[in-house]
Design a protein around this motif. Structure first.
Motif, short mmCIF file in Angstrom:
data_model
loop_
_atom_site.label_atom_id
_atom_site.label_comp_id
_atom_site.label_asym_id
_atom_site.label_seq_id
_atom_site.Cartn_x
_atom_site.Cartn_y
_atom_site.Cartn_z
N ASP A 195 1.12 -0.87 -0.07
CA ASP A 195 0.41 0.43 -0.14
C ASP A 195 0.89 1.58 0.07
OD1 ASP A 195 1.02 -0.14 2.70
OD2 ASP A 195 -1.05 -0.53 3.74
N VAL A 196 2.47 1.42 -0.43
CA VAL A 196 3.29 2.35 -0.43
C VAL A 196 4.13 1.19 -0.24
CG1 VAL A 196 3.74 2.22 1.88
CG2 VAL A 196 3.81 4.29 0.60
N VAL A 197 4.97 2.93 -1.74
CA VAL A 197 6.32 2.14 -1.96
C VAL A 197 7.37 3.36 -2.27
CG1 VAL A 197 7.33 2.18 -4.60
CG2 VAL A 197 4.91 1.61 -4.16
N VAL A 198 8.85 3.26 -1.68
CA VAL A 198 9.74 3.84 -1.36
C VAL A 198 10.14 3.33 -2.29
CG1 VAL A 198 11.20 4.50 0.63
CG2 VAL A 198 9.30 3.54 1.20
N THR A 199 11.48 4.30 -3.06
CA THR A 199 12.31 4.66 -4.01
C THR A 199 13.19 5.16 -4.34
OG1 THR A 199 12.61 4.07 -7.07
CG2 THR A 199 11.28 5.67 -6.18
N LYS A 200 13.98 5.27 -4.74
CA LYS A 200 15.27 6.66 -4.87
C LYS A 200 14.84 7.04 -6.68
CE LYS A 200 19.02 5.72 -1.92
NZ LYS A 200 20.77 4.74 -2.04
N ASP A 201 15.12 8.45 -6.16
CA ASP A 201 14.77 8.62 -7.98
C ASP A 201 16.52 9.20 -8.55
OD1 ASP A 201 13.93 10.43 -10.11
OD2 ASP A 201 14.83 12.43 -9.66
N SER A 202 16.28 7.28 -8.82
CA SER A 202 17.59 6.44 -9.64
C SER A 202 17.01 6.73 -10.83
CB SER A 202 17.45 5.44 -9.61
OG SER A 202 16.74 4.58 -9.83
N GLY A 203 16.12 6.82 -12.08
CA GLY A 203 16.26 7.48 -13.11
C GLY A 203 15.89 5.87 -14.32
N GLY A 204 15.75 6.21 -14.83
CA GLY A 204 16.15 5.06 -16.04
C GLY A 204 14.86 4.22 -16.12
N ALA A 205 15.11 3.18 -17.00
CA ALA A 205 14.15 2.44 -18.07
C ALA A 205 13.19 1.23 -17.11
CB ALA A 205 14.61 2.31 -18.87
N ALA A 206 14.91 1.05 -16.59
CA ALA A 206 14.61 -0.25 -15.87
C ALA A 206 13.59 -0.94 -14.44
CB ALA A 206 16.02 -1.15 -15.15
N THR A 207 13.83 -0.05 -13.82
CA THR A 207 13.25 0.31 -12.94
C THR A 207 11.46 0.93 -12.54
OG1 THR A 207 14.62 2.21 -12.00
CG2 THR A 207 15.14 -0.31 -11.27
N ALA A 208 11.41 1.99 -13.45
CA ALA A 208 10.18 2.58 -13.76
C ALA A 208 9.37 2.06 -13.50
CB ALA A 208 10.42 3.51 -14.35
N PRO A 209 8.87 0.63 -14.72
CA PRO A 209 7.73 0.38 -13.99
C PRO A 209 7.04 -0.07 -12.85
CG PRO A 209 8.97 -0.93 -15.47
CD PRO A 209 10.25 -0.18 -15.08
N LYS A 210 7.59 0.22 -11.89
CA LYS A 210 6.71 0.09 -10.21
C LYS A 210 5.97 1.57 -10.66
CE LYS A 210 11.12 1.68 -8.09
NZ LYS A 210 11.60 1.55 -8.61
N LEU A 211 7.00 2.23 -11.08
CA LEU A 211 6.35 3.94 -9.96
C LEU A 211 4.70 4.16 -11.53
CD1 LEU A 211 8.61 5.88 -11.05
CD2 LEU A 211 7.83 5.57 -9.23
N THR A 212 4.50 3.44 -12.74
CA THR A 212 3.53 2.98 -13.40
C THR A 212 2.27 2.36 -12.47
OG1 THR A 212 4.28 3.71 -15.61
CG2 THR A 212 2.60 2.67 -16.03
N ALA A 213 2.59 1.60 -12.25
CA ALA A 213 2.12 0.07 -11.60
C ALA A 213 1.08 0.69 -9.99
CB ALA A 213 2.88 -0.87 -10.84
N ALA A 214 2.10 1.29 -9.00
CA ALA A 214 1.59 2.56 -8.96
C ALA A 214 0.31 3.49 -8.35
CB ALA A 214 3.42 2.99 -7.55
N ARG A 215 0.78 4.59 -9.46
CA ARG A 215 -0.34 5.04 -10.03
C ARG A 215 -0.95 4.42 -10.71
NH1 ARG A 215 2.82 7.22 -13.65
NH2 ARG A 215 2.66 6.28 -15.13
N GLU A 216 -1.13 2.72 -10.96
CA GLU A 216 -2.75 2.77 -11.33
C GLU A 216 -3.85 1.71 -10.39
OE1 GLU A 216 -1.15 0.42 -16.08
OE2 GLU A 216 -1.73 -0.50 -13.94
N LEU A 217 -2.85 1.59 -9.33
CA LEU A 217 -3.58 1.28 -8.07
C LEU A 217 -3.68 2.36 -6.98
CD1 LEU A 217 -1.19 -2.24 -7.77
CD2 LEU A 217 -3.71 -1.67 -8.42
N GLY A 218 -3.30 3.55 -7.46
CA GLY A 218 -3.22 4.44 -6.47
C GLY A 218 -2.50 4.49 -5.03
N LEU A 219 -1.60 3.78 -5.78
CA LEU A 219 -0.93 4.40 -4.34
C LEU A 219 0.15 5.60 -4.14
CD1 LEU A 219 0.51 0.23 -4.66
CD2 LEU A 219 -2.15 0.84 -3.40
N PRO A 220 0.09 5.91 -2.62
CA PRO A 220 1.50 6.75 -2.27
C PRO A 220 2.98 5.90 -2.76
CG PRO A 220 1.00 5.85 -0.20
CD PRO A 220 -0.06 5.78 -1.49
N VAL A 221 3.40 6.47 -2.83
CA VAL A 221 4.99 6.76 -3.26
C VAL A 221 5.71 7.64 -2.94
CG1 VAL A 221 7.29 6.15 -5.11
CG2 VAL A 221 4.95 5.33 -6.03
#
Length: 250
Positions: A195-221
């Motif tokens: 229900d919440v995601v923690v990430t660093k602003d590392s950038g790049g395509a390799a780890t970006a999908p989690k941000l899209t998935a979190a947005r789709e589910l309405g989760l705070p990041v």
């Protein structure tokens, strides 16, 4: 520069560092050495010469640059490897060796994102209890200790190698290495009831999908902002820009 091949040091360990080494590999006018920190047990090795391990701070790096006759340094370390970037800037200044930072752009929020920007992992830990109880922690194994005091939350920590103590009391470790897919990230968040995601602003395509998935589910990041590049050091946003800089410089 004529005569012997110009020696280029790439401070690597990233996708960009490997791509730059591959782009320069085989050029007779260059000798390329990639340096890896050695923090990952089985790193992905770049093309060309490779050295693994630290230099012994800025003085040690400066001594290595002189001894190896390095003509240019490209800092292609992780955006959060602030210590190595600082050492590179100090060593370059001490030796007069040109230095470039190769740094991929950071993540950019889009409509629908529920981002909370924080300056550090400690600030992320302070914010978390008000945002959720089941946390996807994708900020790297070395920072997990910042959350060790949070006993009311359950953490799913994803990293390449197992983390070391101190660790949160309720912790599940997922050993995995990107790139990650959007479908896989959707399933991960749902299956673990995140229900919440923690990430660093590392950038790049390799780890970006989690941000899209979190947005789709309405989760705070919770997004930890990246440290600044050392003052006065030029920056390239991609490998092509780094190659152009090297062509001009050496």
């Amino acid at each position: 520069m004529s005569g012997a091949a110009a020696h280029v040091l790439i401070l690597g360990g990233t996708t960009e560092g490997r791509a730059l080494a591959a782009a320069l590999d085989g050029r007779p006018s260059l000798r390329v050495t990639s340096s890896l920190a050695g923090r990952v047990a089985q790193p992905r090795l770049p093309a060309g010469e490779v050295r693994i391990g630290g230099f012994g701070g800025p003085d040690g790096l400066a001594a290595w640059l002189r001894a190896e006759g390095v003509a240019a340094v490209v800092d292609a370390t992780h955006p959060f490897a602030a210590g190595m970037s600082r050492n590179a800037a100090l060593a370059a200044a001490a030796t007069g060796v040109p230095l470039l930072v190769l740094r991929r752009p950071g993540f950019a929020p889009v409509p629908g994102d529920r981002w909370h920007l924080v300056p550090s992992l400690a600030a992320a830990a302070e914010l978390l209890p008000g945002l959720g109880r089941r946390v996807l922690l994708s900020s790297g194994r070395q920072g997990i200790g910042a959350f060790a005091h949070l006993d009311g939350l359950h953490f799913l920590a994803r990293s390449v190698d197992p983390p070391e103590p101190p660790l949160p009391p309720s912790l599940e470790v997922l050993l995995d290495r990107g790139p990650f897919t959007l479908d896989g990230e959707r399933a991960l968040l749902r299956d673990h009831r995140i229900d919440v995601v923690v990430t660093k602003d590392s950038g790049g395509a390799a780890t970006a999908p989690k941000l899209t998935a979190a947005r789709e589910l309405g989760l705070p990041v919770v997004v930890v902002e990246r440290p600044p590049v050392p003052e006065g050091v030029p920056v390239a946003a991609d490998v092509a820009g780094a190659v152009r800089w090297l062509e001009r410089t050496v």
